[in-house]
Design a protein around this motif. Structure first.
Motif, PDB file in Angstrom:
ATOM      1  N   ALA A 115      -8.614  -0.049  -1.191  1.00 50.95           N
ATOM      2  CA  ALA A 115      -7.633  -0.610  -0.252  1.00 50.95           C
ATOM      3  C   ALA A 115      -8.303  -1.041   1.049  1.00 50.95           C
ATOM      4  O   ALA A 115      -7.974  -2.092   1.614  1.00 50.95           O
ATOM      5  CB  ALA A 115      -6.534   0.410   0.028  1.00 50.95           C
ATOM      6  N   THR A 171      -3.776   7.881   3.567  1.00 52.61           N
ATOM      7  CA  THR A 171      -4.661   8.820   2.885  1.00 52.61           C
ATOM      8  C   THR A 171      -3.888  10.087   2.512  1.00 52.61           C
ATOM      9  O   THR A 171      -4.166  10.710   1.495  1.00 52.61           O
ATOM     10  CB  THR A 171      -5.854   9.180   3.781  1.00 52.61           C
ATOM     11  OG1 THR A 171      -5.386   9.653   5.041  1.00 52.61           O
ATOM     12  CG2 THR A 171      -6.736   7.971   4.006  1.00 52.61           C
ATOM     13  N   GLY A 187      -2.165   7.278  -6.983  1.00 53.10           N
ATOM     14  CA  GLY A 187      -2.669   8.607  -6.678  1.00 53.10           C
ATOM     15  C   GLY A 187      -2.199   9.647  -7.680  1.00 53.10           C
ATOM     16  O   GLY A 187      -2.906  10.618  -7.969  1.00 53.10           O
ATOM     17  N   VAL A 199      -3.394   1.941   3.935  1.00 50.02           N
ATOM     18  CA  VAL A 199      -2.708   2.896   3.070  1.00 50.02           C
ATOM     19  C   VAL A 199      -2.691   4.262   3.734  1.00 50.02           C
ATOM     20  O   VAL A 199      -3.421   4.515   4.702  1.00 50.02           O
ATOM     21  CB  VAL A 199      -3.373   3.010   1.678  1.00 50.02           C
ATOM     22  CG1 VAL A 199      -3.304   1.687   0.944  1.00 50.02           C
ATOM     23  CG2 VAL A 199      -4.817   3.487   1.793  1.00 50.02           C
ATOM     24  N   THR A 257      -1.867   9.490  -0.647  1.00 49.91           N
ATOM     25  CA  THR A 257      -2.726   9.331  -1.816  1.00 49.91           C
ATOM     26  C   THR A 257      -3.292  10.662  -2.295  1.00 49.91           C
ATOM     27  O   THR A 257      -3.242  10.976  -3.487  1.00 49.91           O
ATOM     28  CB  THR A 257      -3.870   8.348  -1.512  1.00 49.91           C
ATOM     29  OG1 THR A 257      -3.334   7.148  -0.942  1.00 49.91           O
ATOM     30  CG2 THR A 257      -4.618   7.981  -2.778  1.00 49.91           C
ATOM     31  N   ILE A 297      -9.186   5.033  -4.634  1.00 49.51           N
ATOM     32  CA  ILE A 297      -8.016   4.208  -4.303  1.00 49.51           C
ATOM     33  C   ILE A 297      -8.067   3.772  -2.840  1.00 49.51           C
ATOM     34  O   ILE A 297      -7.851   2.595  -2.514  1.00 49.51           O
ATOM     35  CB  ILE A 297      -6.721   4.991  -4.593  1.00 49.51           C
ATOM     36  CG1 ILE A 297      -6.578   5.248  -6.102  1.00 49.51           C
ATOM     37  CG2 ILE A 297      -5.489   4.236  -4.063  1.00 49.51           C
ATOM     38  CD1 ILE A 297      -5.555   6.305  -6.444  1.00 49.51           C
ATOM     39  N   ILE A 298      -8.367   4.720  -1.950  1.00 55.85           N
ATOM     40  CA  ILE A 298      -8.393   4.428  -0.515  1.00 55.85           C
ATOM     41  C   ILE A 298      -9.513   3.452  -0.174  1.00 55.85           C
ATOM     42  O   ILE A 298      -9.328   2.506   0.604  1.00 55.85           O
ATOM     43  CB  ILE A 298      -8.551   5.733   0.292  1.00 55.85           C
ATOM     44  CG1 ILE A 298      -7.321   6.624   0.102  1.00 55.85           C
ATOM     45  CG2 ILE A 298      -8.762   5.432   1.783  1.00 55.85           C
ATOM     46  CD1 ILE A 298      -7.554   8.068   0.507  1.00 55.85           C
ATOM     47  N   GLY A 317       0.813  -1.208   0.000  1.00 53.84           N
ATOM     48  CA  GLY A 317       0.000   0.000   0.000  1.00 53.84           C
ATOM     49  C   GLY A 317       0.846   1.258   0.000  1.00 53.84           C
ATOM     50  O   GLY A 317       0.521   2.243  -0.674  1.00 53.84           O
ATOM     51  N   SER A 354      -0.072   3.076  -3.560  1.00 58.20           N
ATOM     52  CA  SER A 354      -1.106   4.116  -3.462  1.00 58.20           C
ATOM     53  C   SER A 354      -0.625   5.492  -3.940  1.00 58.20           C
ATOM     54  O   SER A 354      -1.378   6.201  -4.626  1.00 58.20           O
ATOM     55  CB  SER A 354      -1.670   4.196  -2.036  1.00 58.20           C
ATOM     56  OG  SER A 354      -0.673   4.496  -1.096  1.00 58.20           O
TER      57      SER A 354
END
Length: 332
Positions: free
Chosen positions: A268, A277, A145, A275, A280, A264-265, A137, A141
């Motif tokens: 995950a 945040t 991102g 991950v 990202t 994305i978050i 992650g 990420s």
């Protein structure tokens, strides 16, 4: 009250304090772009983020289970180890907040736990599965991102933006960005609050001497509430860095950055991957910025952010190790 129970209560309080700090440290993740584009006032943005953080935190426990079961072996789970991890993560969070650096609260906690675990039982105490999942992650990420918003912006430009007048684009995406900011806050609560749920469950496992397969409801509710309260305070130093110092943003840019990061978050979270945040959304803002032209991004500021990311892992491992050793030394 027996000493061990007092210790457990103290650690639960410390975990909720970390969650509160995580809330105001990472408020910028959800609202920086909305404030920068003036779609929402600071008060409106913080209020919305606080509510959506709580809602998101109630939607799952996959990440919490990774933190509680797959980072440090249950054989080495102690209240001292848990306390050392939390203290280390709080120290790093407060330091980076003071410096206005968007570092990762998530990785601060997890790698502080790794450091404390190494201090307790050497590298054999660490479970590779969970650490590898976290590192996956950590590495993927930010890359996603950066790339996803570039693709989304080009897609929007081809399908919609080229057919609309600039004023219409701004008016339309002012409303759309409110929805994307809410989605970002929801995904932030869904991933970040679960780390605290995980560390609290880890502490309960250490106290009772048996691994918890599920996260207790009171743990979920208390962690969600603590993060929501922390978010309501707001972390203005980091909001200024992310919202105003990386790239000049318009509502469509904020919508693309927030939507990309939130997707994305949220993905995950469902996969149980912890991950950042912060990583990202920061790289999403940079990705959006590059679509305006490479020179539009203030890469010097971005470089400082990346430096904080890189330093978080080794610093928190070292801090977790040192705090645990110091606690053992003091306790005799």
């Amino acid at each position: 009250m027996e000493p061990a129970l007092i210790g457990l209560v103290a650690i639960i309080a410390l975990a909720l304090a970390f969650d509160f700090i995580n809330g105001f440290h990472d408020t910028a993740n959800a609202i920086a772009t909305s404030v920068a584009t003036k779609v929402l006032t600071p008060a409106q943005a913080i209020g919305m983020a606080a509510v959506m953080n709580v809602v998101g935190a109630l939607t799952g426990t996959a990440v919490a289970k990774t933190v509680s079961k797959d980072i440090v072996s249950q054989d080495f789970a102690t209240l001292e180890l848990t306390a050392a991890a939390l203290i280390s993560a709080i120290i790093w969070n407060l330091f980076t907040w003071w410096r206005g650096l968007p570092s990762s609260s998530s990785h601060a906690l997890i790698f502080s736990l790794v450091g404390a675990g190494v201090a307790a039982g050497g590298w054999g105490a660490i479970i590779p599965k969970g650490v590898n999942k976290t590192l996956t992650g950590l590495l993927t990420s930010p890359v996603l991102g950066f790339l996803v918003p570039i693709l989304l912006m080009f897609l929007l430009s081809w399908l919609v933006l080229r057919l609309m007048r600039p004023r219409t684009v701004t008016r339309t995406f002012r409303w759309a960005q409110i929805a994307s900011a809410a989605f970002m806050a929801f995904s932030h609560g869904g991933n970040d609050a679960q780390k605290t749920m995980g560390i609290m469950t880890f502490a309960l496992s250490a106290y009772f001497g048996t691994q918890f397969d599920t996260v207790p409801l009171w743990v979920i509710l208390s962690a969600a509430t603590a993060m929501g309260l922390g978010t309501s305070v707001g972390g203005w130093r980091i909001i200024k860095t992310m919202g105003f110092k990386v790239v000049d943003l318009k509502p469509v840019d904020g919508f693309v950055a927030e939507t990309s990061a939130a997707l994305i978050i949220e993905t995950a979270s469902r996969l149980g991957i912890p991950v950042s945040t912060t990583h990202t959304i920061s790289t999403s803002i940079m990705g959006v910025g590059t679509t305006k032209g490479f020179k539009k991004v203030k890469w010097q500021v971005a470089g400082k952010i990346v430096t904080a990311w890189i330093l978080t892992v080794p610093t928190c491992i070292a801090l977790g190790w040192a705090v645990h050793k110091l606690m053992l030394l003091i306790s005799g």
